[in-house]
Motif scaffolding. Sequence first.
Motif, short mmCIF file in Angstrom:
data_model
loop_
_atom_site.label_atom_id
_atom_site.label_comp_id
_atom_site.label_asym_id
_atom_site.label_seq_id
_atom_site.Cartn_x
_atom_site.Cartn_y
_atom_site.Cartn_z
N VAL A 124 52.30 -37.68 57.35
CA VAL A 124 52.90 -36.95 58.28
C VAL A 124 54.24 -37.56 57.68
O VAL A 124 54.07 -38.23 56.84
CB VAL A 124 52.86 -37.18 59.87
CG1 VAL A 124 52.14 -36.52 60.43
CG2 VAL A 124 52.93 -38.54 59.87
N VAL A 125 55.28 -37.06 57.66
CA VAL A 125 56.78 -37.26 57.05
C VAL A 125 57.60 -36.49 57.66
O VAL A 125 57.57 -36.45 58.22
CB VAL A 125 57.01 -37.65 55.48
CG1 VAL A 125 58.27 -37.63 55.03
CG2 VAL A 125 56.00 -37.79 54.80
N THR A 126 58.70 -37.83 58.01
CA THR A 126 59.46 -37.78 59.22
C THR A 126 60.80 -37.47 58.35
O THR A 126 61.76 -38.59 57.69
CB THR A 126 59.79 -38.04 60.38
OG1 THR A 126 58.73 -37.67 61.28
CG2 THR A 126 60.67 -37.40 61.35
N ILE B 292 59.13 -32.97 50.03
CA ILE B 292 58.85 -33.42 50.34
C ILE B 292 57.72 -33.29 50.75
O ILE B 292 56.45 -34.60 51.74
CB ILE B 292 59.25 -33.30 52.55
CG1 ILE B 292 60.78 -33.69 52.73
CG2 ILE B 292 58.86 -33.81 53.86
CD1 ILE B 292 61.72 -32.75 53.42
N LEU B 293 56.62 -32.44 50.36
CA LEU B 293 55.48 -32.21 50.98
C LEU B 293 54.85 -32.25 49.45
O LEU B 293 53.05 -32.80 49.77
CB LEU B 293 55.30 -30.86 50.96
CG LEU B 293 55.22 -30.36 52.02
CD1 LEU B 293 55.72 -28.52 52.13
CD2 LEU B 293 55.09 -30.61 53.65
N GLY B 294 55.59 -32.25 48.45
CA GLY B 294 54.55 -33.50 47.45
C GLY B 294 53.88 -32.04 46.98
O GLY B 294 53.27 -31.82 45.97
N ARG C 226 52.97 -32.39 57.88
CA ARG C 226 52.00 -32.24 57.63
C ARG C 226 52.32 -32.35 56.14
O ARG C 226 52.48 -31.21 56.12
CB ARG C 226 51.29 -31.89 58.44
CG ARG C 226 51.51 -31.48 60.11
CD ARG C 226 50.23 -31.21 60.49
NE ARG C 226 50.11 -29.14 60.19
CZ ARG C 226 50.89 -28.31 60.12
NH1 ARG C 226 51.75 -28.88 61.41
NH2 ARG C 226 50.22 -26.93 60.10
N LEU C 227 51.18 -33.58 55.80
CA LEU C 227 51.27 -33.63 54.36
C LEU C 227 49.84 -32.90 54.09
O LEU C 227 48.39 -32.84 55.00
CB LEU C 227 51.40 -34.67 54.05
CG LEU C 227 52.14 -35.22 53.94
CD1 LEU C 227 52.51 -37.20 53.19
CD2 LEU C 227 53.85 -34.85 53.14
N GLU C 228 49.19 -32.57 52.79
CA GLU C 228 48.12 -32.10 53.15
C GLU C 228 46.89 -33.08 52.86
O GLU C 228 45.75 -32.58 53.05
CB GLU C 228 47.77 -31.94 51.16
CG GLU C 228 49.02 -29.81 50.92
CD GLU C 228 48.65 -29.23 49.53
OE1 GLU C 228 48.23 -30.32 48.77
OE2 GLU C 228 49.45 -28.24 48.98
N ASP C 229 47.47 -34.70 52.46
CA ASP C 229 46.34 -35.51 52.74
C ASP C 229 46.11 -35.52 54.46
O ASP C 229 45.57 -36.97 54.96
CB ASP C 229 46.82 -36.65 51.72
CG ASP C 229 48.13 -37.31 52.17
OD1 ASP C 229 48.85 -37.22 53.50
OD2 ASP C 229 48.44 -38.31 51.37
#
Length: 404
Positions: free
Chosen positions: A171-173, A210-212, A165-168
């Motif tokens: 989601v990224v897999t 990945i999470l930025g 789960r990203l802060e914004d």
Amino acid sequence: MLSLAQAIRISLGSIGSSKLRSGLTTLGIIIGVAAVIANVSLGASFNQFFNDEIGAVGSNFIVIYSQNDNVFFDSQLELIRNTPGVVGVSPINQQMAQVTYLSTSRQIDIQGVNSDYAEVANFKMDSGSFLDDNDQYVAVLGSEVAYEKFDKKISLKNPIEITFRLEDGGVVTQKFIVKGIVQDPNTTFAQTGVEPEVRIFIPIDTMNEILGIDYYGGFFIKAESLEAVGPTGEEIDKRLARSLGVPNRDLENPDAKPYVLFDQIEILEQTNQLSAALTALLTSVALISLIVGSIGIMNIMLVTVAERTREIGLLKSLGFSEKDVLSLFIIESMIVGLIGGIFGTALGMGTATIANSFLDLPNIFPLSLIFLGFFVSLLVGLVAGVYPARKAARMDPVEALRKE
């Protein structure tokens, strides 16, 4: 003058002539000493158990974490790494993420760490190897994750997908290849939050990419020795506080700092206090049995004095002094206590062994424990025998001989 050997022989003869009474008297001491020995041993076993559990989740460790984001960055990592006494440090980020293997998905705690983490946490690999600083999209799994969480066991080089789960809110897999599986440390002590068997470890640089993000949630640190944990933790605390802008006047105030620091020594002290309190409570209860046993010895010795009044009068008329009669009855009382101590110590150690096996605790029987059993039993016999012995020693021989 009555010799010690004569006094012991006469006392043993008196004890042997009333086997049932002597046995029942000794029983009170046996139960009391056994209770003390068993409870002290259990306390020592619990203490060793806690120490082993803490050692299983880390070696000379210091843990730092923050509830807030954007607190720790590379500058804090380098500051800790360059602190005297630090031999290893891993930054940590973690997130509960969806992990998919084949057609099964599970929610699993993902931890981003570096290669030092395995050394600090005392990891032993079940298969494969831990992360190194050049790894990117590889993962190291806890044994429970690899063998129990999914419908099929996960092996080395198998691919898994992790959805972050990203802060914004997005989601990224990303696909990861299994590089290693961590052996279960078989510890139930979760205060440090390590619990590797239920986690997946990936390179922290990869996770942050990945999470930025570019910050860390905390650090897992290893000091050069257990003795150095306290001083090293204090030095890290001072350096971190100053680097984060905490005023000098607030360096000793934990509430003024945006992070929490604790170490292995603090946890050991807490568990030692817990085991000491537990031992004290159990031993206090056991001492009640000893008090009851000592009253039993005193009561029986008073009865013995009454029954052997004519014998006491005869001894004194034959030239035995008050000191001789006093010694005779005190020695008899101490022998009763010593016999109870021998059997009580054996019974206590046996009881503790059985209890330890049921509780899955190590068997700890310090040599001092055996001496404690004998000393306590002799002391109880001595104290309980003083009054009856003094009563016997002060008897008038003429009046004693007239006693029917």
